[in-house]
Design an enzyme around this catalytic site. Structure first.
Site, PDB file in Angstrom:
ATOM      1  N   HIS A 101       0.898  -1.580   0.125  1.00 50.10           N
ATOM      2  CA  HIS A 101      -0.111  -0.073   0.102  1.00 50.10           C
ATOM      3  C   HIS A 101       0.915   1.378  -0.174  1.00 50.10           C
ATOM      4  CE1 HIS A 101      -3.112  -2.964   1.083  1.00 50.10           C
ATOM      5  NE2 HIS A 101      -4.423  -1.899   0.919  1.00 50.10           N
ATOM      6  N   HIS A 122       1.299  -3.347   9.140  1.00 46.61           N
ATOM      7  CA  HIS A 122       2.422  -3.522   8.957  1.00 46.61           C
ATOM      8  C   HIS A 122       4.159  -2.754  10.236  1.00 46.61           C
ATOM      9  CE1 HIS A 122       2.500  -4.568   4.434  1.00 46.61           C
ATOM     10  NE2 HIS A 122       1.735  -3.633   4.715  1.00 46.61           N
TER      11      HIS A 122
END
Length: 266
Positions: free
Chosen positions: A169, A211
């Site tokens: 992303h 993440h």
């Protein structure tokens, strides 16, 4: 002969002596154990300090990365500190997913009438494909697991991956933001909006504990550099038509030569 009182006193004295000796032995054992444990800790510390400075620095930065990522994961679940805004953060996260970007790019490419706009959408599609392949390759090579506090629901279970480094992303957001700033966006307000969107998409990966901080940071740097590669390998519409016509001519030549060979054999 001794009286019963003296016998009781002697038994009490013996019991007290035995208890004192046992307590002394226990204290000695405890002191020896504590000494051994302190010695073992000193030995482990000496081993860690004997390692190279690069290894020590890397482990320190990794520990900081883990601590900071855990502190930022405030939307990991509904019970988290900021769990009430989790649906909004997930919406921002979905805006940076590859599926809507590919579908939107292909739809715009097919609907646009201008050659310039079609050329831009074609290169955006190629850039998204390049980003997807590069991120997949790095994730397969590094194989860093996602954070432990990452929790996926029914909708995101189809999109959450096993490996986290780097953040797809973040790389996609940085690459698309730089692409839009160079090719499509002209006004200052739109530039601020595009940069803010890329920052929010990257931040959403940390807030949802998808993440680590280093994953997002490396993803942003990776996406920023990807546009430089896309700009160098820019595909023009005329060049694409020439390549397609060349491929089509080669296929016709092969088919014609095959038919000619068949006629001679007959």
């Amino acid at each position: 002969m001794s009286s019963p009182g003296s016998r009781r006193n002697s038994c009490r004295a013996v019991a007290c002596g035995n208890r004192a000796s046992s307590e002394g032995n226990t204290r000695r054992r405890g002191s020896s154990v504590s000494y051994l444990s302190s010695g073992a800790q000193a030995e482990d510390l000496s081993v860690s300090l004997s390692q190279p400075i690069i290894t020590i620095t890397f482990r320190f930065l990794l520990a900081v990365d883990l601590w900071l990522s855990k502190r930022l994961g405030v939307c990991a679940c509904e019970e988290s500190a900021w769990g009430s805004i989790r649906p909004l953060v997930r919406l921002v996260e979905f805006s940076g997913h590859v599926v809507p970007w590919l579908i939107g790019t292909v739809y715009t490419l097919l609907c646009r009438q201008s050659v310039v706009e079609q050329e831009i959408m074609l290169n955006l599609f190629l850039a998204l494909t390049l980003d997807l392949l590069l991120v997949r390759a790095v994730k397969t090579l590094v194989r860093r697991r996602t954070p432990a506090q990452n929790r996926s629901d029914i909708l995101s279970a189809f999109f959450v991956e096993r490996y986290s480094f780097p953040s797809g992303h973040a790389s996609r957001a940085a690459m698309c933001a730089r692409f839009f700033l160079a090719q499509l966006v002209e006004t200052a307000s739109m530039r601020v909006l595009v940069v803010s969107w890329a920052a929010l998409v990257s931040l959403s990966r940390l807030l949802l504990a998808r993440h680590y901080v280093t994953d997002v940071g490396f993803g942003l740097a990776m996406g920023y550099c990807q546009y430089s590669l896309v700009e160098r390998l820019w595909v023009t519409w005329d060049c694409l038509q020439e390549v397609l016509l060349m491929r089509l001519r080669e296929s016709f030549d092969r088919a014609y030569s095959g038919l000619w060979t068949v006629d001679w054999k007959l």
